[in-house]
Scaffold this active site. Structure first.
Site, PDB file in Angstrom:
ATOM      1  N   HIS A   9       0.741  -1.649   0.040  1.00 15.16           N
ATOM      2  CA  HIS A   9       0.128   0.130  -0.049  1.00 15.16           C
ATOM      3  C   HIS A   9       1.190   0.717  -0.307  1.00 15.16           C
ATOM      4  O   HIS A   9       0.637   2.688   0.068  1.00 15.16           O
ATOM      5  CB  HIS A   9      -0.422   0.213   1.442  1.00 15.16           C
ATOM      6  CG  HIS A   9      -1.551  -1.290   1.407  1.00 15.16           C
ATOM      7  ND1 HIS A   9      -3.147  -1.716   0.596  1.00 15.16           N
ATOM      8  CD2 HIS A   9      -1.746  -2.481   2.713  1.00 15.16           C
ATOM      9  CE1 HIS A   9      -3.476  -2.859   1.009  1.00 15.16           C
ATOM     10  NE2 HIS A   9      -2.604  -3.280   1.870  1.00 15.16           N
ATOM     11  N   SER A  23      14.825  20.584 -16.043  1.00 15.58           N
ATOM     12  CA  SER A  23      13.922  21.259 -17.230  1.00 15.58           C
ATOM     13  C   SER A  23      15.433  22.760 -17.610  1.00 15.58           C
ATOM     14  O   SER A  23      15.451  23.155 -17.142  1.00 15.58           O
ATOM     15  CB  SER A  23      13.778  22.059 -14.968  1.00 15.58           C
ATOM     16  OG  SER A  23      12.441  23.142 -15.483  1.00 15.58           O
ATOM     17  N   LYS A  76      16.972  20.415 -11.835  1.00 18.83           N
ATOM     18  CA  LYS A  76      16.033  19.514 -11.874  1.00 18.83           C
ATOM     19  C   LYS A  76      16.722  18.339 -12.226  1.00 18.83           C
ATOM     20  O   LYS A  76      17.278  18.342 -13.252  1.00 18.83           O
ATOM     21  CB  LYS A  76      14.107  19.252 -12.555  1.00 18.83           C
ATOM     22  CG  LYS A  76      13.438  20.191 -12.013  1.00 18.83           C
ATOM     23  CD  LYS A  76      12.887  20.010 -10.226  1.00 18.83           C
ATOM     24  CE  LYS A  76      11.994  18.675 -10.831  1.00 18.83           C
ATOM     25  NZ  LYS A  76      10.824  19.174 -11.992  1.00 18.83           N
ATOM     26  N   GLU A 123      10.194   7.299 -16.789  1.00 22.29           N
ATOM     27  CA  GLU A 123       8.420   7.690 -17.275  1.00 22.29           C
ATOM     28  C   GLU A 123       7.604   7.577 -18.359  1.00 22.29           C
ATOM     29  O   GLU A 123       6.693   6.926 -19.089  1.00 22.29           O
ATOM     30  CB  GLU A 123       8.190   9.358 -16.942  1.00 22.29           C
ATOM     31  CG  GLU A 123       8.430  10.099 -15.221  1.00 22.29           C
ATOM     32  CD  GLU A 123       8.615  11.327 -14.831  1.00 22.29           C
ATOM     33  OE1 GLU A 123       8.576  12.162 -16.254  1.00 22.29           O
ATOM     34  OE2 GLU A 123       8.782  11.784 -14.395  1.00 22.29           O
TER      35      GLU A 123
END
Length: 485
Positions: A163, A284, A290, A297
């Site tokens: 979970h 970024s 970043k 992804e």
């Protein structure tokens, strides 16, 4: 324009008295996709012509001419020299037209006893067989990367989650080997699908076979197929093997997506358990600090492509009457795109895993947060002859108490443990703390050091055996040797 006299450039044109306009020509064409089948079409055609020659349907000299012509066409295709006018519709007709231009009437004999229906079905099975093999090899390479990383982390203790909440302590290697297990099921499914792919439909004709004395077993042998199809109607309209391959790719993509999600989370500042190599990240355009896990992804995103193409394939097939229908021309748009995407994804994934490192100091700094040893405490009480449900209740009570006091279980005094359960003795502390818990895992397949070392050894041996098997298949499948030359 519609209504004009046909040019006769199509193999079936004599029956019809009008050709379509440009829009129609674009609709019925599949050259933009099925050009990927050209090697398989060349090799399948050579095998068909050789069988015709052996059966006396072609003269030996005619077979030699056809074979030489097809190899010349293959050279032009390899070099990008062959014209592909859209009116020829597909790569099969492009190749046949080019052959006839080189060999004249002899080339016109190649299609004897063959329809585009069984020709395309054969090319697709040859392609799918190679696709299954290539994907299996890429999956194995990814497995090897995971096993290598696991072997380097057989003592690193980290949290396991259920979970997405801290559950029990494990060795990092154990989590890595979980992905290897998933990927092995993917390899097994690909191998299972390959057995159903590896059946030769050539000789089934358009739907009912032919009156010519073809030797279908010989053609299958030349192409490295294990057997021939039994029913000509099913043989020309069956695309189950493509749907199955797409399902295998979809579940593989889901597994890769789950892995990518884990590592995206673990590489965040909040978790900080993994360090991804810069080569697999981006930054970024606005925020200079970043370091984004964009590669992971995109791997996660590929599951959408695979699942969508599987649904497309199943939807394409669901309402088709027997036997062949032109709808099946679009099957390749689903299959080719998914297999290409999965090959690309797997190639990147292996490098990503190989270049990733854990951050043991960061993991160790908060490993005892979240009461990862609560289950071990309950099991300790069981060893003191406390029924598990009572032990579970006592451990939960102690966790709540420690949480209120801002302590870990190891920081509670013995007297507190004994208030919850009088049978507790000082050895309770040998069962607490993440490192102690991991040392005590007992069953096979658990997250302990001995089990992990055994699993690493098991996978190293198994993957080596699979690599040898793959090499044997590659060296002993006639089609693979020819199509990759």
């Amino acid at each position: 324009m519609a209504g004009e006299k046909p040019s006769g450039s199509k193999s079936w044109q004599a029956r019809l008295q009008a050709s379509g306009d440009e829009a129609t020509a674009a609709l019925v064409a599949s050259l933009d996709v099925d050009v990927a089948l050209w090697k398989y079409d060349i090799v399948g055609s050579i095998a068909h012509a050789q069988m015709l020659s052996e059966r006396g349907i072609l003269l030996k000299e005619e077979f030699a001419t056809i074979k030489a012509g097809l190899l010349a066409v293959a050279d032009d295709l390899q070099a990008g020299r062959l014209a592909m006018p859209i009116e020829l519709e597909d790569i099969h007709m492009v190749i046949e037209k080019a052959l006839i231009e080189r060999t004249g009437d002899v080339g016109k004999k190649l299609h004897t006893g063959r329809s585009r229906n069984d020709q395309v079905a054969t090319d697709l099975r040859l392609w799918a067989r190679d696709a299954a093999d290539d994907l299996a090899d890429l999956v194995r390479t990814l497995q090897q990367a995971f096993v290598h990383l696991a072997a380097s982390n057989t003592t690193l203790v980290m949290p396991a989650y259920t979970h997405l909440q801290r559950a029990q302590p494990i060795l990092a290697a154990h989590a890595l080997l979980a992905y290897v297990e998933m990927l092995q099921r993917d390899r097994d499914r690909l191998a299972d699908a390959r057995a159903r792919i590896n059946v030769c439909p050539l000789g089934s004709g358009a739907v009912a076979g032919t009156s010519l004395p073809l030797d279908r077993d010989r053609t299958a042998e030349l192409l490295g197929f294990a057997e021939i199809t039994r029913n000509s109607i099913d043989a020309t309209s069956d695309r189950d093997f493509l749907a199955e391959l797409l399902f295998d790719c979809s579940l593989l993509a889901v597994h890769l997506s789950r892995w990518a999600e884990d590592w995206i989370i673990y590489s965040t500042t909040e978790f900080g358990m993994l360090e991804l190599a810069d080569a697999y990240c981006t930054s970024s355009s606005m925020m200079p600090q970043k370091k984004n896990a964009d590669t992971l992804e995109l791997i996660r995103a590929k599951s959408a492509r695979a699942i969508a193409d599987l649904m497309g394939m199943l939807t394409l097939l669901k309402g088709l009457p027997l036997a062949y229908n032109r709808d099946l021309q679009d099957d390749k748009r689903f299959a080719f795109a998914t297999v290409d995407a999965m090959k690309q994804t797997l190639a990147v994934a292996s490098g990503l895993v190989a270049s990733t490192t854990f951050r043991p100091e960061r993991i160790a700094s908060d490993i005892d947060k979240g009461f990862l040893d609560a289950t071990s405490l309950a099991e300790y009480l069981v060893s003191k002859n406390v029924p598990f449900r009572a032990a579970h209740h006592a451990a939960g009570t102690l966790v709540a108490l420690a949480e209120r006091e801002g302590k870990t279980l190891t920081q509670l005094p013995l007297s507190t443990f004994q208030l919850a359960c009088p049978t507790v003795t000082p050895d309770v502390y040998d069962y607490l703390g993440a490192a102690n818990v991991v040392k005590r895992y007992s069953p096979a397949g658990a997250a302990g050091e001995q089990q992990v070392r055994e699993q690493v050894a098991f996978w190293r041996e198994k993957l080596m055996e699979q690599m040898k098997e793959s090499l044997y298949v590659s060296l002993n499948t006639p089609m693979k040797k020819t199509s990759k030359s």
